[in-house]
Design a protein around this motif. Structure first.
Motif, short mmCIF file in Angstrom:
data_model
loop_
_atom_site.label_atom_id
_atom_site.label_comp_id
_atom_site.label_asym_id
_atom_site.label_seq_id
_atom_site.Cartn_x
_atom_site.Cartn_y
_atom_site.Cartn_z
N ARG A 163 15.30 57.44 50.43
CA ARG A 163 14.59 56.17 50.56
C ARG A 163 13.08 56.37 50.37
O ARG A 163 12.41 55.58 49.70
CB ARG A 163 14.88 55.55 51.93
CG ARG A 163 14.34 54.13 52.07
CD ARG A 163 14.47 53.66 53.52
NE ARG A 163 15.84 53.39 53.87
CZ ARG A 163 16.41 52.18 53.77
NH1 ARG A 163 15.72 51.17 53.28
NH2 ARG A 163 17.65 51.98 54.14
N GLU A 199 21.94 61.79 57.49
CA GLU A 199 20.99 60.71 57.76
C GLU A 199 19.59 61.11 57.33
O GLU A 199 18.84 60.31 56.76
CB GLU A 199 21.02 60.34 59.25
CG GLU A 199 22.32 59.70 59.73
CD GLU A 199 23.45 60.72 59.88
OE1 GLU A 199 23.16 61.95 59.91
OE2 GLU A 199 24.61 60.28 59.96
N GLY A 200 19.23 62.35 57.59
CA GLY A 200 17.91 62.84 57.18
C GLY A 200 17.77 62.87 55.67
O GLY A 200 16.70 62.57 55.12
N TRP A 254 16.85 53.23 45.30
CA TRP A 254 17.70 52.93 46.47
C TRP A 254 18.39 51.60 46.16
O TRP A 254 17.76 50.55 46.14
CB TRP A 254 16.83 52.84 47.72
CG TRP A 254 17.58 52.57 48.99
CD1 TRP A 254 17.86 51.36 49.53
CD2 TRP A 254 18.13 53.55 49.88
NE1 TRP A 254 18.56 51.50 50.70
CE2 TRP A 254 18.73 52.84 50.94
CE3 TRP A 254 18.17 54.94 49.88
CZ2 TRP A 254 19.36 53.48 52.01
CZ3 TRP A 254 18.81 55.59 50.94
CH2 TRP A 254 19.39 54.86 51.98
N GLU A 267 19.37 60.88 53.51
CA GLU A 267 19.21 59.51 53.02
C GLU A 267 17.79 59.00 53.27
O GLU A 267 17.24 58.24 52.46
CB GLU A 267 20.23 58.58 53.66
CG GLU A 267 21.62 58.69 53.06
CD GLU A 267 22.41 57.40 53.15
OE1 GLU A 267 23.06 57.02 52.17
OE2 GLU A 267 22.37 56.76 54.24
N SER A 268 17.19 59.44 54.37
CA SER A 268 15.80 59.06 54.63
C SER A 268 14.87 59.62 53.55
O SER A 268 13.93 58.96 53.10
CB SER A 268 15.36 59.56 56.01
OG SER A 268 16.08 58.92 57.03
N GLN A 269 15.16 60.84 53.10
CA GLN A 269 14.36 61.43 52.03
C GLN A 269 14.54 60.67 50.71
O GLN A 269 13.59 60.48 49.95
CB GLN A 269 14.74 62.90 51.84
CG GLN A 269 14.31 63.81 52.98
CD GLN A 269 14.48 65.28 52.63
OE1 GLN A 269 14.66 65.65 51.48
NE2 GLN A 269 14.41 66.14 53.65
#
Length: 508
Positions: free
Chosen positions: A279, A272-273, A290, A275-277
């Motif tokens: 985005r 999850e972290g 994205w 994917e946040s990077q």
């Protein structure tokens, strides 16, 4: 070394010094450009190991240049002159056509491992022409060739160092001067092997038999060959044989793709972290996208990278449906992946010919249309030095929820192909494309599985390999959707270069 020092970082310079010592012990003095005849004895293996962006390719190209400046001859796989006792040679090899092509685009005269295992058998008349081009013979008189054609061949060879390319520039076809191919029997000298993380134990041992001096260049963060428990062939080398490049060299404008790749080394980073990077990177840099859907236009030349085989098959089915491909035929421009060559032992020569021309297992191919005989296909082999050929083909179109693939057409025997609009991340190693689409839901599934490889979460290895296939832009796909194509499939982007040897002869 002094002239090269400004371009090398401290860890690269240290690796250079170790390699220079090893070459010196083997009779190749890079500092004084002195060569001594090879001496019999135990061979030596060294490995340059580093992650993406650590400068492996720069070091490989500098080593190649220094060897050539010292008088070491490059063995290209196209033609070799008469062997001399004092001759020193080097071959720069990669496991796949695409990996060799990437090196050639960077100025490194690379070819595939398969191409160096096989050597062409030239017509005696054109053997004299090849000797002249290579600088070991007098300018010949060849029936049917004008002085202007000879001059074109020489000008091409002086710039590209390719015998087939030079002869093609003179207006000759491959069938005019190459009678066939034979498996190499004699050993070579120095081998520089890129993408060494892809080598399995058998390939490694074969290379050691051919090259007394072997230097491997590999990425320890990639996926190991299937069946090797996460180990690369260079993992078993002694510490003194392993030269580690730790520093990451950023491009002048930085690379958000490399930033994401190296963020994966953070042990505390969750999926999850990560994917946040991705985005966040997409918001500030258009080289990271994205995306909520797969772009079908890109799939024709750069496959979507997936983890699960079921995902691969579903995406291929959706791609063909989007382009209106019939169930009983291929459209010109459809991408294929060579899955092997099925020929009986009596046709060994034909198999060698196809493999030497680049049609090896894993080769990326574009279908150009049917051949002149039933079951034959005209093909363009991506990254091959002589990309166009015609071969007896067995094409398998896999369908969702079906155990057996649909075969739109097939020769009795020949090269087998799977569709190439999507490939697994394992099979993508060694290749790069300008734009790469990574199917995020599959990486998420790997994260949920909690699987590891060599002590590293599998999803991190998969993500690292997948995103480092992108040269310019990374598309991180988040949903199982496919965008409609904006144009029909075609082959206009595949104009054959001057060095194309036209179609191989179609034979039963």
């Amino acid at each position: 070394m002094n002239a090269l020092a400004p371009t090398l970082s401290p860890d690269q310079a240290e690796a250079w010094d170790s390699l220079a010592d090893a070459f010196g012990a083997a009779g190749i003095d890079l500092l004084s450009s002195e060569l001594h005849p090879p001496q019999p004895g135990k061979g030596r293996v060294m490995a340059v190991i580093g992650k993406a962006g650590s400068g492996k390719t720069l070091l490989l190209s500098q080593i190649t240049k220094a060897l050539r400046d010292a008088g070491v001859e490059v063995v290209s796989g196209d033609y070799e002159g008469r062997k001399r006792k004092e001759r020193r040679s080097v071959a720069i090899l990669a496991p796949t056509n695409k990996a060799a092509f990437v090196l050639r685009m960077r100025g490194v005269p690379a070819t595939t491992i398969h191409r160096i295992l096989y050597t062409p058998v030239y017509d005696p008349e054109y053997e004299k022409l090849a000797e002249w081009l290579a600088g070991t013979g007098d300018r010949p008189v060849v029936e049917g060739m004008t002085d202007a054609a000879l001059d074109r061949a020489k000008a091409f060879y002086d710039q590209n160092a390719s015998i087939p390319g030079a002869l093609a520039a003179a207006g000759l076809r491959g069938s005019d001067f190459i009678r066939g191919w034979k498996r190499r029997e004699d050993s070579l000298d120095v081998g520089l092997i890129d993408e060494a993380s892809m080598l399995d134990e058998k390939q490694f041992e074969d290379l050691r038999e051919i090259f007394p001096m072997l230097v491997l260049f590999g990425d320890p963060a990639q996926l190991a060959p299937v069946g090797q428990s996460g180990e690369m062939v260079f993992d078993k080398l002694a510490p003194s044989q392993r030269l580690i490049l730790n520093r990451i060299h950023r491009q002048a404008d930085d690379s958000p793709i490399l930033d994401l790749a190296h963020a994966l080394s953070d042990e505390s980073l969750s999926f999850e972290g990560f994917e946040s990077q991705i985005r966040a990177a997409a918001r500030r840099d258009d080289r990271v996208v994205w995306s909520e859907r797969v772009e079908s236009d890109l799939m024709a030349r750069s496959p979507v990278l997936v983890w699960r085989n079921a995902t691969r098959i579903r995406l291929i089915h959706a791609f063909r449906a989007a382009y209106g491909a019939p169930g009983d035929a291929l459209l010109p421009g459809e991408p294929l992946i060579c899955d092997g060559i099925e020929l009986p032992l009596k046709h060994r020569k034909k198999r060698i010919d196809l493999e030497a021309r680049g049609l090896i297992k894993g080769a990326q191919v574009v279908y150009l249309g049917p051949g002149r005989k039933p079951g034959f296909s005209r093909l363009h082999v991506i990254g091959a030095e002589d990309p166009r050929l015609s071969a007896a083909s067995i094409v398998k179109i896999e369908l969702p929820d079906e155990e057996e693939p649909f075969i739109p057409f097939a020769a009795r025997m020949g090269a087998t192909f799977l569709h190439g609009a999507a490939v697994t991340i394992h099979k993508s190693q060694g290749s790069q494309w300008p734009d790469v689409q990574v199917f995020g839901p599959d990486i998420s599934a790997a994260a949920w599985s909690n699987r590891t490889e060599a002590g590293i979460p599998l999803w991190k290895r998969l993500a690292y390999v997948a995103i480092t296939r992108a040269q310019e832009r990374l598309f991180w796909v988040t949903k199982s959707r496919l965008a409609r194509p904006t144009a029909q499939l075609g082959t206009d982007d595949l104009d054959a270069p001057v060095a194309d040897l036209t179609l191989a002869a179609e034979e039963e």
